[in-house]
Design an enzyme around this catalytic site. Sequence first.
Site, PDB file in Angstrom:
ATOM      1  N   CYS A  37      27.475  29.581  39.815  1.00 46.63           N
ATOM      2  CA  CYS A  37      27.163  28.638  39.298  1.00 46.63           C
ATOM      3  C   CYS A  37      26.747  27.480  39.600  1.00 46.63           C
ATOM      4  O   CYS A  37      25.679  26.643  39.694  1.00 46.63           O
ATOM      5  CB  CYS A  37      27.841  28.901  37.924  1.00 46.63           C
ATOM      6  SG  CYS A  37      29.530  28.636  38.200  1.00 46.63           S
ATOM      7  N   HIS A  95      29.796  23.309  33.612  1.00 45.32           N
ATOM      8  CA  HIS A  95      30.447  22.223  34.545  1.00 45.32           C
ATOM      9  C   HIS A  95      29.456  21.157  34.476  1.00 45.32           C
ATOM     10  O   HIS A  95      28.226  21.110  33.905  1.00 45.32           O
ATOM     11  CB  HIS A  95      30.300  22.850  35.919  1.00 45.32           C
ATOM     12  CG  HIS A  95      30.571  24.185  36.267  1.00 45.32           C
ATOM     13  ND1 HIS A  95      31.930  24.479  36.202  1.00 45.32           N
ATOM     14  CD2 HIS A  95      30.166  25.284  36.396  1.00 45.32           C
ATOM     15  CE1 HIS A  95      32.382  25.723  36.324  1.00 45.32           C
ATOM     16  NE2 HIS A  95      31.107  26.158  36.690  1.00 45.32           N
TER      17      HIS A  95
HETATM   18  P1  NAD Z   1      34.570  38.998  34.482  1.00 40.72           P
HETATM   19  O1  NAD Z   1      35.724  39.041  34.676  1.00 40.72           O
HETATM   20  O2  NAD Z   1      33.944  38.272  33.365  1.00 40.72           O
HETATM   21  O3  NAD Z   1      34.035  40.452  34.688  1.00 40.72           O
HETATM   22  C1  NAD Z   1      34.352  41.270  35.520  1.00 40.72           C
HETATM   23  C2  NAD Z   1      33.784  42.743  34.959  1.00 40.72           C
HETATM   24  O4  NAD Z   1      34.331  43.694  36.147  1.00 40.72           O
HETATM   25  C3  NAD Z   1      34.939  42.965  33.912  1.00 40.72           C
HETATM   26  O5  NAD Z   1      34.371  43.718  32.970  1.00 40.72           O
HETATM   27  C4  NAD Z   1      36.172  43.987  34.525  1.00 40.72           C
HETATM   28  O6  NAD Z   1      36.535  44.775  33.629  1.00 40.72           O
HETATM   29  C5  NAD Z   1      35.144  44.523  35.641  1.00 40.72           C
HETATM   30  N1  NAD Z   1      35.850  45.216  36.800  1.00 40.72           N
HETATM   31  C6  NAD Z   1      36.986  44.788  37.481  1.00 40.72           C
HETATM   32  N2  NAD Z   1      37.436  45.372  38.240  1.00 40.72           N
HETATM   33  C7  NAD Z   1      36.449  46.569  38.283  1.00 40.72           C
HETATM   34  C8  NAD Z   1      36.159  47.388  39.370  1.00 40.72           C
HETATM   35  N3  NAD Z   1      36.870  47.573  40.492  1.00 40.72           N
HETATM   36  N4  NAD Z   1      34.870  48.092  39.468  1.00 40.72           N
HETATM   37  C9  NAD Z   1      34.220  47.765  38.440  1.00 40.72           C
HETATM   38  N5  NAD Z   1      34.167  46.985  37.378  1.00 40.72           N
HETATM   39  C10 NAD Z   1      35.563  46.051  37.667  1.00 40.72           C
HETATM   40  O7  NAD Z   1      33.780  38.135  35.840  1.00 40.72           O
HETATM   41  P2  NAD Z   1      32.688  37.396  36.043  1.00 40.72           P
HETATM   42  O8  NAD Z   1      32.992  35.925  35.681  1.00 40.72           O
HETATM   43  O9  NAD Z   1      31.641  38.069  35.233  1.00 40.72           O
HETATM   44  O10 NAD Z   1      32.348  37.306  37.500  1.00 40.72           O
HETATM   45  C11 NAD Z   1      31.807  38.435  38.279  1.00 40.72           C
HETATM   46  C12 NAD Z   1      31.310  37.618  39.680  1.00 40.72           C
HETATM   47  O11 NAD Z   1      30.557  36.755  39.393  1.00 40.72           O
HETATM   48  C13 NAD Z   1      32.334  36.954  40.516  1.00 40.72           C
HETATM   49  O12 NAD Z   1      32.022  36.983  41.762  1.00 40.72           O
HETATM   50  C14 NAD Z   1      32.190  35.615  40.223  1.00 40.72           C
HETATM   51  O13 NAD Z   1      32.634  34.780  41.106  1.00 40.72           O
HETATM   52  C15 NAD Z   1      30.814  35.476  39.989  1.00 40.72           C
HETATM   53  N6  NAD Z   1      30.497  34.290  38.880  1.00 40.72           N
HETATM   54  C16 NAD Z   1      31.044  34.049  37.717  1.00 40.72           C
HETATM   55  C17 NAD Z   1      30.638  33.026  36.933  1.00 40.72           C
HETATM   56  C18 NAD Z   1      31.379  32.640  35.556  1.00 40.72           C
HETATM   57  O14 NAD Z   1      31.299  31.380  35.457  1.00 40.72           O
HETATM   58  N7  NAD Z   1      31.939  33.442  35.065  1.00 40.72           N
HETATM   59  C19 NAD Z   1      29.419  32.284  37.282  1.00 40.72           C
HETATM   60  C20 NAD Z   1      28.693  32.721  38.300  1.00 40.72           C
HETATM   61  C21 NAD Z   1      29.267  33.406  39.298  1.00 40.72           C
END
Ligand code: NAD
Length: 339
Positions: free
Chosen positions: A142, A220
């Site tokens: 992000c 942010h």
């Molecule tokens: P999150 O924890 O909100 O969601 C992850 C999901 O994946 C959860 O529902 C969890 O139950 C599931 N999960 C866990 N292990 C798993 C597996 N082995 N197989 C399938 N599903 C599984 O995470 P998020 O914030 O959505 O982050 C996901 C990615 O996006 C990361 O790479 C993060 O760095 C990136 N990201 C996050 C944000 C943010 O602010 N939240 C912003 C941009 C990018």
Amino acid sequence: MAIRVAVNGYGTIGKRVADAVAMQKDMKLIGVTSHSYSFNTEVAKQKGYKIFTLEDGAANELKNNGITPDGNFQSLLENVDVVVDATPRKIGKENIDKFYKANKIKAIVQGGEKHEAIGTSFVAQCNYNGALNKDFARVVSCNTTGLCRTLNALNKFDITSVHATMIRRGADPWDIYHGPINAIVPVLEMPSHHGPDVQTVLPNCQIFTTALSVPSTLMHLHSVIADVRKKVNVDDVIDVLNKTTRVRVVRNAEHLRSTAEIMEFARDLGRLRGDMPEICVWKEAIGTVSNGYNKLLYMQAVHQESDVVPENVDCIRALMGFKDGDKSIKMTNETFGIR
Ligand code: NAD
């Protein structure tokens, strides 16, 4: 024929990408995965999304809570062209090696994965063509997405170097596990990793970053100072930003002085989940200095939960060989209500 898409990792990013894919006329959401039962799974069911489980344990957990899974992960993979992997960091890369290559499926991973492991990092308005027909790509974080969108546009003034400080939200709004709740926490890495990450998309950008986390869940905030070759004035900067897609200039006159008011604005606009995928630059926080050197200063707010979501949609099209990046951005924007 519609592009068949699966979303693996149905959390903060995954559930938003699933909704976005379901809104695209040229895509079909085949299903989402459930790693464990939660309110997210309930909502997926209510939306009519097919739910696939990764292991028998997860399938039993769903059944115990009244949800019959539509199949296992392998059966999902057999029916899709591309997976958007939004699992927690490091798992996306492992999934490429374990599942996507073996099934000859294209995949997009998120900013939690390292660029080196994937080779292609993506921000649609900066380097759409770089992901054309690729098997795998990474939609950057992000923060990186936010910096790339504005710096790419403002490079019209010939940026020679950038110093940016990222004031990061401590946790996402639903997250009761992370913080801080009463501290300001510097990232003890100088410069921070965000600068090199921007260079995975804008390789010629000389950028140095620092970062800290604060007790907030709402966006942010980036404070950016750029050295530019061309003499620059504030009106020209506003003009460029107003013409830049997925960037919104917000004004004090609108009483949009803080991240809290911007998020309230997004809710009032009727955006799904109250999201603000555009990067918001404060008009009154744009400044220029010309005093033997030319400097451009600005502050922007980044909605961490949603700015990468339209990027995932465009990245799907790029991987599938849809050549016109501008058209893809336009199609995606229309479904989000982005001007
Ligand atoms: P999150 O924890 O909100 O969601 C992850 C999901 O994946 C959860 O529902 C969890 O139950 C599931 N999960 C866990 N292990 C798993 C597996 N082995 N197989 C399938 N599903 C599984 O995470 P998020 O914030 O959505 O982050 C996901 C990615 O996006 C990361 O790479 C993060 O760095 C990136 N990201 C996050 C944000 C943010 O602010 N939240 C912003 C941009 C990018």
